[in-house]
Scaffold this motif. Structure first.
Motif, PDB file in Angstrom:
ATOM      1  N   ILE A  44       1.003  -1.354  -0.011  1.00 33.85           N
ATOM      2  CA  ILE A  44       0.004  -0.012   0.018  1.00 33.85           C
ATOM      3  C   ILE A  44       0.791   1.209  -0.034  1.00 33.85           C
ATOM      4  N   THR A  45       1.670   1.394   0.864  1.00 34.43           N
ATOM      5  CA  THR A  45       2.434   2.503   0.850  1.00 34.43           C
ATOM      6  C   THR A  45       3.573   2.841  -0.308  1.00 34.43           C
ATOM      7  N   GLU A  48       1.215   4.278  -2.990  1.00 31.89           N
ATOM      8  CA  GLU A  48       1.012   5.615  -2.680  1.00 31.89           C
ATOM      9  C   GLU A  48       1.869   6.471  -3.586  1.00 31.89           C
ATOM     10  N   SER A  95      -8.498  -1.439  -3.159  1.00 30.57           N
ATOM     11  CA  SER A  95      -8.988   0.094  -3.100  1.00 30.57           C
ATOM     12  C   SER A  95      -7.791   1.116  -3.013  1.00 30.57           C
ATOM     13  N   THR A  96      -6.601   0.592  -3.025  1.00 36.50           N
ATOM     14  CA  THR A  96      -5.515   1.365  -3.310  1.00 36.50           C
ATOM     15  C   THR A  96      -5.022   1.555  -4.765  1.00 36.50           C
TER      16      THR A  96
END
Length: 203
Positions: A44-45, A48, A95-96
């Motif tokens: 996830i990170t 981002e 969802s990311t």
């Protein structure tokens, strides 16, 4: 917690200045140390940042990653290799933005042989050409040979340990096993620390 994983992401980026990180294996010495949670949050990170990330559930014995993202376990990586499915058929959006997940799929009777196969190496190489970063969540090192076999397919290996839980000797044996296989160990994550007040800027 979110900021902690972002800090971890930054530390990993600084640790690979000389050699780009295209693929990374996340493992542990024993179960319950938080490797799957770490894998998910690292995925996830990094996504981002705008990187195209694919997260693979490489635990072909006790897969858990599909539960973390609320997706079906099959079809997955094992089905793609055995049935020669196209890679797109096992990619699951999340969802990311920029983060895709490939679940384990049907649990094979011979996980080690599948991981060591030429087809697995080609599969991971294909993903590396299509994504900026390939992350693999693998079984613990000391239980089965899967993580050691996976290490030959990736650029780096990160091992997750748990504060006040992981036995030092077991962790050392796990690292020695990876080093014997010539795995490129990037570092060890100490998980489960209760953060308190800091010591100030210079410390």
């Amino acid at each position: 917690v979110v900021d902690t994983y972002r800090t971890l992401r930054t530390n990993l980026q600084f640790a690979v200045v000389d050699r780009p990180m295209r693929s990374m294996l996340i493992t542990s010495s024993i179960p319950g140390e938080g490797k799957t949670l770490t894998s998910a949050n690292l995925g996830i990170t990094f996504a981002e940042l705008g990187k195209r990330v694919v997260l693979i559930d490489g635990d072909l014995r006790r897969p858990m990653l599909h539960n973390a993202f609320g997706i079906k376990r099959s079809p997955g990586i094992s089905d793609c290799l055995i049935k020669q499915l196209p890679v797109d058929s096992v990619l699951n959006s999340t969802s990311t933005p920029n983060l895709m997940v490939i679940p384990c799929g049907t649990i094979p009777p011979n996980p080690a042989e599948m991981i060591a196969s030429k087809r697995m190496a080609e599969f991971i190489a294909q993903l590396q050409s299509s994504f900026d970063l390939v992350l693999i969540d693998s079984p613990p090192v000391t239980l089965v040979t899967d993580a050691v076999l996976f290490s030959s397919h990736v650029d780096y290996v990160v091992m997750v340990t748990k504060f006040s839980s992981t036995n030092y000797r077991i962790a050392k044996d796990a690292i020695d096993g990876l080093l014997y296989a010539k795995a490129n160990i990037l570092g060890v994550i100490l998980n489960g620390i209760k953060t308190g007040r800091g010591y100030g800027y210079y410390y």
